[in-house]
Design a protein around this motif. Structure first.
Motif, PDB file in Angstrom:
ATOM      1  N   GLY A   1     -12.681 160.197  28.075  1.00 29.19           N
ATOM      2  CA  GLY A   1     -11.562 159.293  28.310  1.00 29.19           C
ATOM      3  C   GLY A   1     -12.007 157.844  28.257  1.00 29.19           C
ATOM      4  N   GLY A   2     -11.125 156.991  28.681  1.00 26.74           N
ATOM      5  CA  GLY A   2     -11.438 155.574  28.717  1.00 26.74           C
ATOM      6  C   GLY A   2     -10.303 154.736  28.175  1.00 26.74           C
ATOM      7  N   LYS A   3     -10.594 153.477  27.945  1.00 30.69           N
ATOM      8  CA  LYS A   3      -9.593 152.511  27.501  1.00 30.69           C
ATOM      9  C   LYS A   3      -9.388 152.636  25.987  1.00 30.69           C
ATOM     10  N   TYR A   4      -8.119 152.772  25.585  1.00 30.18           N
ATOM     11  CA  TYR A   4      -7.757 152.900  24.173  1.00 30.18           C
ATOM     12  C   TYR A   4      -6.615 151.956  23.829  1.00 30.18           C
ATOM     13  N   ALA A   5      -6.689 151.407  22.629  1.00 28.31           N
ATOM     14  CA  ALA A   5      -5.561 150.684  22.052  1.00 28.31           C
ATOM     15  C   ALA A   5      -4.788 151.719  21.237  1.00 28.31           C
ATOM     16  N   VAL A   6      -3.504 151.877  21.546  1.00 32.37           N
ATOM     17  CA  VAL A   6      -2.687 152.907  20.916  1.00 32.37           C
ATOM     18  C   VAL A   6      -1.684 152.245  19.975  1.00 32.37           C
ATOM     19  N   PHE A   7      -1.668 152.723  18.749  1.00 30.89           N
ATOM     20  CA  PHE A   7      -0.762 152.232  17.711  1.00 30.89           C
ATOM     21  C   PHE A   7       0.188 153.375  17.352  1.00 30.89           C
ATOM     22  N   ILE A   8       1.472 153.171  17.525  1.00 34.01           N
ATOM     23  CA  ILE A   8       2.475 154.172  17.143  1.00 34.01           C
ATOM     24  C   ILE A   8       2.869 153.885  15.699  1.00 34.01           C
ATOM     25  N   ILE A   9       2.765 154.911  14.866  1.00 36.34           N
ATOM     26  CA  ILE A   9       3.057 154.735  13.443  1.00 36.34           C
ATOM     27  C   ILE A   9       3.933 155.878  12.942  1.00 36.34           C
ATOM     28  N   ASP A  10       4.533 155.669  11.777  1.00 32.31           N
ATOM     29  CA  ASP A  10       5.259 156.743  11.117  1.00 32.31           C
ATOM     30  C   ASP A  10       4.246 157.793  10.679  1.00 32.31           C
ATOM     31  N   HIS A  11       4.663 159.047  10.728  1.00 33.25           N
ATOM     32  CA  HIS A  11       3.782 160.158  10.376  1.00 33.25           C
ATOM     33  C   HIS A  11       3.892 160.437   8.872  1.00 33.25           C
ATOM     34  N   THR A  12       3.420 159.464   8.084  1.00 27.87           N
ATOM     35  CA  THR A  12       3.372 159.606   6.631  1.00 27.87           C
ATOM     36  C   THR A  12       1.990 159.160   6.163  1.00 27.87           C
ATOM     37  N   ALA A  13       1.574 159.653   5.009  1.00 27.23           N
ATOM     38  CA  ALA A  13       0.271 159.269   4.462  1.00 27.23           C
ATOM     39  C   ALA A  13       0.209 157.765   4.233  1.00 27.23           C
ATOM     40  N   GLU A  14       1.312 157.173   3.759  1.00 32.10           N
ATOM     41  CA  GLU A  14       1.337 155.740   3.480  1.00 32.10           C
ATOM     42  C   GLU A  14       1.179 154.922   4.760  1.00 32.10           C
ATOM     43  N   ALA A  15       1.889 155.324   5.814  1.00 31.99           N
ATOM     44  CA  ALA A  15       1.823 154.584   7.079  1.00 31.99           C
ATOM     45  C   ALA A  15       0.436 154.692   7.705  1.00 31.99           C
ATOM     46  N   VAL A  16      -0.172 155.862   7.614  1.00 37.07           N
ATOM     47  CA  VAL A  16      -1.520 156.037   8.165  1.00 37.07           C
ATOM     48  C   VAL A  16      -2.500 155.163   7.394  1.00 37.07           C
ATOM     49  N   GLN A  17      -2.409 155.171   6.083  1.00 44.19           N
ATOM     50  CA  GLN A  17      -3.297 154.356   5.259  1.00 44.19           C
ATOM     51  C   GLN A  17      -3.138 152.868   5.585  1.00 44.19           C
ATOM     52  N   LYS A  18      -1.910 152.407   5.718  1.00 44.66           N
ATOM     53  CA  LYS A  18      -1.648 151.002   6.050  1.00 44.66           C
ATOM     54  C   LYS A  18      -2.181 150.678   7.449  1.00 44.66           C
ATOM     55  N   ALA A  19      -1.992 151.601   8.388  1.00 43.80           N
ATOM     56  CA  ALA A  19      -2.463 151.372   9.757  1.00 43.80           C
ATOM     57  C   ALA A  19      -3.967 151.147   9.791  1.00 43.80           C
ATOM     58  N   TRP A  20      -4.709 151.939   9.001  1.00 40.45           N
ATOM     59  CA  TRP A  20      -6.165 151.771   8.988  1.00 40.45           C
ATOM     60  C   TRP A  20      -6.559 150.379   8.514  1.00 40.45           C
ATOM     61  N   LEU A  21      -5.765 149.773   7.663  1.00 43.13           N
ATOM     62  CA  LEU A  21      -6.048 148.414   7.195  1.00 43.13           C
ATOM     63  C   LEU A  21      -5.676 147.366   8.239  1.00 43.13           C
ATOM     64  N   ASP A  22      -4.646 147.644   9.040  1.00 42.69           N
ATOM     65  CA  ASP A  22      -4.106 146.656   9.985  1.00 42.69           C
ATOM     66  C   ASP A  22      -4.716 146.710  11.386  1.00 42.69           C
ATOM     67  N   ILE A  23      -5.280 147.850  11.755  1.00 42.60           N
ATOM     68  CA  ILE A  23      -5.735 148.065  13.138  1.00 42.60           C
ATOM     69  C   ILE A  23      -6.794 147.050  13.581  1.00 42.60           C
ATOM     70  N   PHE A  24      -7.844 146.912  12.815  1.00 44.59           N
ATOM     71  CA  PHE A  24      -8.962 146.081  13.281  1.00 44.59           C
ATOM     72  C   PHE A  24      -8.609 144.602  13.351  1.00 44.59           C
ATOM     73  N   PRO A  25      -7.878 144.056  12.371  1.00 45.65           N
ATOM     74  CA  PRO A  25      -7.432 142.662  12.535  1.00 45.65           C
ATOM     75  C   PRO A  25      -6.518 142.488  13.756  1.00 45.65           C
ATOM     76  N   ALA A  26      -5.672 143.476  14.022  1.00 44.26           N
ATOM     77  CA  ALA A  26      -4.774 143.390  15.187  1.00 44.26           C
ATOM     78  C   ALA A  26      -5.566 143.410  16.485  1.00 44.26           C
ATOM     79  N   LEU A  27      -6.597 144.239  16.570  1.00 44.40           N
ATOM     80  CA  LEU A  27      -7.437 144.292  17.771  1.00 44.40           C
ATOM     81  C   LEU A  27      -8.137 142.953  17.990  1.00 44.40           C
ATOM     82  N   THR A  28      -8.715 142.435  16.933  1.00 44.03           N
ATOM     83  CA  THR A  28      -9.430 141.155  17.019  1.00 44.03           C
ATOM     84  C   THR A  28      -8.491 140.037  17.451  1.00 44.03           C
ATOM     85  N   ALA A  29      -7.305 140.021  16.885  1.00 42.20           N
ATOM     86  CA  ALA A  29      -6.328 138.969  17.205  1.00 42.20           C
ATOM     87  C   ALA A  29      -5.947 138.991  18.682  1.00 42.20           C
TER      88      ALA A  29
END
Length: 151
Positions: free
Chosen positions: A91-119
């Motif tokens: 367990g522990g501290k997690y940043a949770v991103f809710i996304i659409d359950h589609t291949a496109e949304a998952v792929q886009k999320a992987w690109l957006d997650i790290f910049p969003a965390l840093t910001a």
């Protein structure tokens, strides 16, 4: 991108491991896990399923990438099948991103997650894996979550 910070408890899991390129085979393994879970009365509206990519495909050959498809099990459940693994998700501290359950949304999320965390001032905790979380209620609404360990 909306981020929800959550403290996830440790979970005991049963899992199936797929070794090979990430993608279509992961979905097949998810189907096998669900069949096994149903036959053991573990799959219902309250079930929590995780997908965990254990390797970075940028540094691991595709044929060696490991993907674990997991279901949360209670402490009193005994895994008796030799083809099913068990473990604990830390367990522990997690940043949770809710996304659409589609291949496109998952792929886009992987690109957006790290910049969003840093910001927002969070750092990825490389000691714990990133987890795809599938709760039945969310999947029925065509959504899933990507849970990124942070500190």
């Amino acid at each position: 991108m909306n981020i929800i910070i959550e403290t996830m408890p440790p979970y005991r899991i049963a899992y199936f491991r797929e070794i090979g390129p990430y993608g279509k085979n992961n979905a097949r393994t998810m189907g096998k896990l669900k069949e096994w879970a149903k036959s053991n009365h573990l799959f219902n509206e309250e079930s929590i399923i995780f997908g965990i990519a254990q390797d970075n495909p940028e540094t691991t050959k595709p044929e060696n990438c490991r993907y674990d498809t997991c279901i949360v099990i209670s402490n009193d459940f005994t895994v008796t099948d030799s083809f099913v693994n068990e473990s604990i998700i830390v367990g522990g501290k997690y940043a949770v991103f809710i996304i659409d359950h589609t291949a496109e949304a998952v792929q886009k999320a992987w690109l957006d997650i790290f910049p969003a965390l840093t910001a927002q001032g969070y750092q990825f905790d490389v000691a714990r894996p990133i987890i795809e979380r599938y709760v039945v209620k969310m999947v029925n609404n065509h959504q899933c979550e990507i849970c990124v360990p942070v500190y």
